[in-house]
Motif scaffolding. Structure first.
Motif, short mmCIF file in Angstrom:
data_model
loop_
_atom_site.label_atom_id
_atom_site.label_comp_id
_atom_site.label_asym_id
_atom_site.label_seq_id
_atom_site.Cartn_x
_atom_site.Cartn_y
_atom_site.Cartn_z
N ARG A 96 14.98 13.66 20.03
CA ARG A 96 15.02 13.64 18.56
C ARG A 96 15.96 12.49 18.23
O ARG A 96 17.17 12.58 18.50
CB ARG A 96 15.58 14.96 18.02
N THR B 257 3.28 20.72 18.60
CA THR B 257 4.51 21.48 18.35
C THR B 257 4.19 22.95 18.46
O THR B 257 3.15 23.39 17.92
CB THR B 257 5.10 21.22 16.94
N ILE B 258 5.04 23.71 19.12
CA ILE B 258 4.72 25.14 19.25
C ILE B 258 4.82 25.85 17.90
O ILE B 258 4.31 26.95 17.75
CB ILE B 258 5.60 25.84 20.31
N ASP B 259 5.49 25.22 16.90
CA ASP B 259 5.65 25.87 15.59
C ASP B 259 4.35 25.97 14.81
O ASP B 259 4.25 26.75 13.85
CB ASP B 259 6.66 25.10 14.74
N MET C 257 10.73 31.45 18.55
CA MET C 257 11.06 30.18 17.90
C MET C 257 10.34 30.02 16.57
O MET C 257 9.38 30.71 16.27
CB MET C 257 10.76 29.01 18.83
N GLY C 258 10.80 29.06 15.81
CA GLY C 258 10.24 28.78 14.48
C GLY C 258 11.36 28.67 13.48
O GLY C 258 11.66 29.63 12.77
N ARG C 259 11.99 27.51 13.47
CA ARG C 259 13.13 27.25 12.57
C ARG C 259 12.73 27.45 11.12
O ARG C 259 13.44 28.06 10.35
CB ARG C 259 13.55 25.80 12.79
N GLU D 178 12.91 32.83 14.37
CA GLU D 178 14.24 32.22 14.35
C GLU D 178 14.71 31.88 12.92
O GLU D 178 15.88 31.97 12.60
CB GLU D 178 14.06 30.92 15.15
N HIS E 275 14.05 28.88 24.71
CA HIS E 275 13.27 27.74 25.21
C HIS E 275 12.26 28.10 26.30
O HIS E 275 11.47 27.24 26.69
CB HIS E 275 14.21 26.63 25.68
N ARG F 29 8.91 27.05 25.36
CA ARG F 29 8.51 25.64 25.33
C ARG F 29 8.06 25.11 26.70
O ARG F 29 7.57 23.99 26.80
CB ARG F 29 9.68 24.80 24.81
#
Ligand code: F6P
Length: 323
Positions: free
Chosen positions: A72, A125-127, A169-171, A222, A253, A256
């Motif tokens: 990033r 992206t996994i999101d 996950m998932g901000r 998340e 993680h 991922r």
């Protein structure tokens, strides 16, 4: 068009390697040279590159992660970083670039395109929060990892008559929690898109206990507010009233990594090949996605302007299943 670049950027996920392989082999089949750019936009700024050919990408179809590495990059958000990136694209005589990643990575792709460089984006992206595709690379494998965890946790939860909070996950996105929760038979799904007060969470545990359930599985994204810790603290304060003992598992993680599923390998192969054909045919500034079962091309600007919507009808279906 003689030579194209490929990079993976942002959070990794299963399926990046099959996509790099598809980009490389499609390009080679059409007489193009391929340069892999390491560590996403960070590597582009540092000119950290590696030539790719049909053999270099051999044996990576089944491997999680990315042979190119990812990052990033804060520097790429600055005008100096973007200038260096463009300079290196030209220094390496690249005629086009395939960017594989999520919304942040595609925003970077659109910056390069607006400055005149031919770029095509591939959603990974996994999101699953990127527009222009029904599903992004990595989502299917991550969901299967989540299901495997839910199934295993259910076994121990039932043996002990416990409630389990499972954080996925998932901000900013409740996609994995919703899909994982429905497919895993959760008693409650907590997502950032739907407000669920802590009292309601406690009440659902109590109701499940009264109905005689052996366990109560709560899948939490998340990004759910006020967050997993707040749920744990609230349930701890009210533990005498709950019936179930409570335990928490944060999957983190692990979601991922791992070998990409059959679906992710096929998706990555189709999208990677389609991205190269876009560049080869002189089109750029687009994202290649899967809509229905067709490859669809959507302008980057449109994809970035319209983030994916949360599937409220599936959320409502999940409520019917939480019995
Ligand atoms: O964007 C994908 C994602 O996996 C999010 O679900 C998660 O919040 C974030 O990346 C974690 O990022 P990092 O690996 O940089 O901590």
């Amino acid at each position: 068009m003689k030579r194209i670049g490929v990079l993976t950027s942002g959070g990794d996920g299963p399926g990046l390697n099959p996509c790099i392989r598809a980009v490389t082999r499609t390009a080679v089949s059409h007489g193009l040279e391929v340069l892999g750019i390491k560590r996403g936009y960070t590597g582009l700024i540092d000119n950290d590159v590696m030539p790719l050919d049909a053999r270099t990408v051999g044996g990576i179809l089944s491997r999680g992660g990315t042979i190119l590495g990812t990052a990033r990059s804060a520097e790429f958000r600055t005008p100096q970083g973007q200038r260096e990136a463009l300079r290196n694209l030209n220094r390496n005589s690249l005629d086009g670039l395939v960017v594989i990643g999520g919304n942040g990575s595609l925003t970077g792709a659109s910056v390069l395109y607006e400055q005149g460089f031919p770029v095509v984006g591939v959603p990974a992206t996994i999101d699953n929060d990127v527009g222009g595709t029904d599903i992004a690379i990595g989502v299917d494998t991550a969901l299967n990892t989540i299901l495997d965890a839910i199934d295993k946790i259910k076994d121990t939860a039932s043996s002990h008559q416990r409630a389990f909070l499972i954080e996925v996950m998932g901000r900013d996105s409740g996609y994995l929690a919703l899909m994982g929760g429905v497919a895993g038979g959760a008693e409650l799904i907590l997502v950032p898109e739907v407000e669920t007060p802590l009292e309601t969470v406690a009440q659902i545990l109590v109701n499940a206990y009264i109905r005689g359930k052996a366990h109560c599985i709560v899948v939490i994204a998340e990004g759910y507010k006020p967050g997993t810790r707040a749920v744990v603290a609230y349930l701890e304060e009210h533990k005498e009233e709950l019936g179930f003992e409570v335990r928490v598992t944060v999957l983190g993680h692990v979601q991922r990594g791992g070998a990409p599923s059959a679906f992710d390998r096929l998706l990555a192969t189709r999208l990677g090949a389609a991205a190269v054909m876009e560049l080869k045919e002189g089109r750029a500034g687009n994202v290649v996605g899967l809509v229905g079962n067709e490859i669809k091309i959507t302008p980057l600007a449109e994809v970035l302007a319209k983030p994916k919507y949360f599937d409220m009808s599936l959320y409502e279906l999940s409520k019917l299943m939480e019995k």
